[in-house]
Design a protein around this motif. Structure first.
Motif, short mmCIF file in Angstrom:
data_model
loop_
_atom_site.label_atom_id
_atom_site.label_comp_id
_atom_site.label_asym_id
_atom_site.label_seq_id
_atom_site.Cartn_x
_atom_site.Cartn_y
_atom_site.Cartn_z
N LEU A 1 -29.14 7.03 -30.05
CA LEU A 1 -27.92 6.42 -29.52
C LEU A 1 -26.70 6.82 -30.34
O LEU A 1 -25.60 7.00 -29.79
N THR A 2 -26.90 6.96 -31.64
CA THR A 2 -25.80 7.44 -32.48
C THR A 2 -25.40 8.84 -32.08
O THR A 2 -24.21 9.15 -31.92
N SER A 3 -26.38 9.72 -31.88
CA SER A 3 -26.09 11.11 -31.51
C SER A 3 -25.39 11.20 -30.16
O SER A 3 -24.49 12.02 -29.98
N LEU A 4 -25.80 10.35 -29.23
CA LEU A 4 -25.20 10.39 -27.89
C LEU A 4 -23.72 10.01 -27.91
O LEU A 4 -22.97 10.37 -26.99
N ARG A 5 -23.28 9.33 -28.95
CA ARG A 5 -21.87 8.97 -29.06
C ARG A 5 -20.98 10.21 -29.07
O ARG A 5 -19.89 10.21 -28.51
N TYR A 6 -21.45 11.24 -29.73
CA TYR A 6 -20.63 12.46 -29.82
C TYR A 6 -20.46 13.08 -28.44
O TYR A 6 -19.36 13.54 -28.09
N LEU A 7 -21.52 13.10 -27.65
CA LEU A 7 -21.42 13.66 -26.32
C LEU A 7 -20.45 12.84 -25.46
O LEU A 7 -19.68 13.40 -24.67
N ALA A 8 -20.48 11.52 -25.62
CA ALA A 8 -19.56 10.66 -24.86
C ALA A 8 -18.12 10.93 -25.29
O ALA A 8 -17.21 10.99 -24.45
N ALA A 9 -17.90 11.08 -26.61
CA ALA A 9 -16.55 11.37 -27.09
C ALA A 9 -16.07 12.72 -26.58
O ALA A 9 -14.90 12.88 -26.19
N ALA A 10 -16.97 13.71 -26.56
CA ALA A 10 -16.60 15.04 -26.06
C ALA A 10 -16.29 14.99 -24.57
O ALA A 10 -15.40 15.70 -24.08
N TRP A 11 -16.98 14.13 -23.83
CA TRP A 11 -16.72 13.99 -22.39
C TRP A 11 -15.31 13.44 -22.17
O TRP A 11 -14.57 13.92 -21.30
N VAL A 12 -14.93 12.44 -22.96
CA VAL A 12 -13.57 11.90 -22.86
C VAL A 12 -12.55 12.97 -23.23
O VAL A 12 -11.50 13.11 -22.59
N LEU A 13 -12.86 13.73 -24.27
CA LEU A 13 -11.96 14.81 -24.71
C LEU A 13 -11.74 15.83 -23.59
O LEU A 13 -10.61 16.24 -23.31
N PHE A 14 -12.82 16.24 -22.93
CA PHE A 14 -12.68 17.19 -21.81
C PHE A 14 -11.87 16.58 -20.68
O PHE A 14 -11.10 17.29 -20.01
N PHE A 15 -12.04 15.28 -20.45
CA PHE A 15 -11.27 14.62 -19.41
C PHE A 15 -9.78 14.76 -19.67
O PHE A 15 -8.99 15.04 -18.74
N HIS A 16 -9.35 14.59 -20.90
CA HIS A 16 -7.93 14.71 -21.23
C HIS A 16 -7.47 16.16 -21.25
O HIS A 16 -6.43 16.50 -20.66
N PHE A 17 -8.23 17.03 -21.88
CA PHE A 17 -7.75 18.39 -22.10
C PHE A 17 -7.81 19.26 -20.84
O PHE A 17 -7.14 20.29 -20.78
N LYS A 18 -8.58 18.85 -19.85
CA LYS A 18 -8.63 19.62 -18.59
C LYS A 18 -7.25 19.71 -17.96
O LYS A 18 -6.94 20.65 -17.21
N GLU A 19 -6.40 18.69 -18.25
CA GLU A 19 -5.08 18.64 -17.64
C GLU A 19 -4.17 19.79 -18.08
O GLU A 19 -3.17 20.08 -17.43
#
Length: 395
Positions: free
Chosen positions: A28-46
């Motif tokens: 679950l700790t490791s999956l946090r990074y993937l979730a953070a990266a998903w949010v990052l892609f959501f913002h940077f795609k713009e």
């Protein structure tokens, strides 16, 4: 965004014959990074308009990574503190000190950084295409003071500001703080159903779906898109679902064979729901299922890859990744890479991964030299105050 467990031991219900969950659930700790990266892609795609990168549902739905954090927070806090509550060893003051020690120092550092870099941008005449870091300077002085006070006191997702200001993604930290303050209330409210975890989980799912539907009728918007205005409400059903899922995990397991199959099914369902533009609540329920099933699978020795030191370290620094990504990303794409030209989707993906790698490096430094020592200092100071008060009381 955060490793809520802080590596504290957690007991299990003695009456349950189910194999206990691990003391620290590394996957679950490791999956946090993937979730953070998903949010990052959501913002940077713009920054890459009119490309498949921006138009793909895989990136457009990335903001729901925040709701993964909310479910995970409820799950892990219940894992750590429900046994203490049962044993009557729960110390609310110590709990809050640990929570504030975890989230507050880096929040302040990134807030100051964002304000500072925005002032530098104004002085140098920087031009922004999407998010103007200095937009707050255009407000009246009273609104600036109000917004700054709300950010400093972590109430900026409670409807206390006129809009998202400063380090925009930090609204979710305010929502987390709201849930932390009410954690004992959640447990007290759930107490009649804690011994009926299937029913409790079902009711939390119904509550999530119901609140999403009711908010849609009342406002025309999704609750799962709320930030500064209803962010504190947005976390309530997902955080509660995390607590319920932990309680379910204490008493139920799909076993060493069933959990990998179910987890694979949940991941496939998440991808399919995202690609098919399913309702947001469906995607959040898939994310919640992944939290439960990853923990269940790890208890049976699965997910060994996610339990290795490097992915766990990435998960540990994911809070830094989350808080640093917005100001660093805006400067990177709007200032440092402003003349990038038309690079297309593949070029955009490559550039985002490059900026993510830089942010990850900054986050590791931030974690090592800001988060860890500041948290330790706050906890030590609190313990010193408690000891002094006890000594004064005994004198």
């Amino acid at each position: 965004m955060k490793n809520e467990a802080d590596h504290e031991p957690a007991a299990t219900v003695g009456a349950s014959s189910v194999k206990p969950l691990p003391t620290v659930i590394h996957s679950l700790t490791s999956l946090r990074y993937l979730a953070a990266a998903w949010v990052l892609f959501f913002h940077f795609k713009e920054f890459f308009p009119e490309t498949a990168l921006q138009q793909s549902n895989l990136t457009r739905y990335g903001f729901l990574g925040v709701d993964f954090f909310f479910v995970l927070s409820g799950f892990v806090l219940a894992h750590v503190y429900l046994p203490k509550i049962r044993a009557r060893r729960f110390d609310y003051w110590s709990f809050l000190v640990r929570r504030i020690g975890r989230i507050y120092p880096l929040h302040i550092v990134t807030l100051v950084f964002t304000i500072g870099i925005s002032l530098i941008g104004i002085a140098l005449g920087w031009n922004y295409t999407l998010w103007n870091l200095g937009a707050w300077t255009e407000l009246e002085s009273g609104a600036i003071i109000r917004a700054l006070f709300a950010n400093l006191t972590l109430i900026h997702a409670w409807g206390a500001t006129p809009d998202l200001l400063f380090n925009l993604p930090s609204w979710s930290i305010s929502a987390e703080w709201f849930a932390y303050l009410l954690f004992p209330v959640f447990v007290l409210f759930f107490s009649p159903l804690l011994n009926r975890p299937v029913l409790l989980t079902a009711l939390c799912i119904v509550a999530l779906v119901g609140l999403e539907a009711a908010n849609g009728v009342a406002t025309g918007n999704s609750l799962l898109q709320a930030t500064w205005n209803l962010g504190a409400l947005r976390i309530v059903p997902t955080f509660a679902l995390g607590i319920a899922l932990y309680r379910l995990g204490e008493t139920r397991s799909l076993g060493a064979r069933g959990s990998p199959i179910a987890l694979a099914g949940a991941v496939i369902a998440l991808i399919a729901a995202t690609l098919l533009a399913a309702p947001y609540v469906v995607i959040v329920l898939c994310l919640a299922g992944i939290v439960f099933l990853a923990a269940d699978m790890e208890r049976h020795g699965g997910l060994a890859l996610l339990c290795q030191p490097f992915p766990v370290l990435l998960g540990e620094i994911s809070y830094s990744v989350y808080l640093w990504h917005f100001p660093i990303g805006v400067v990177a794409f709007d200032i440092m890479l402003a003349g990038r030209g038309d690079v297309g989707s593949l070029g955009g993906i490559a550039m985002i991964f490059g900026v993510l790698a830089f942010i990850t490096l900054i986050s590791w430094i931030s974690y090592k030299f800001v988060e860890v020592p500041a948290r330790a200092a706050i906890i030590a100071a609190s313990q010193g105050m408690v000891q002094q008060n006890r000594a004064a009381g005994n004198s």
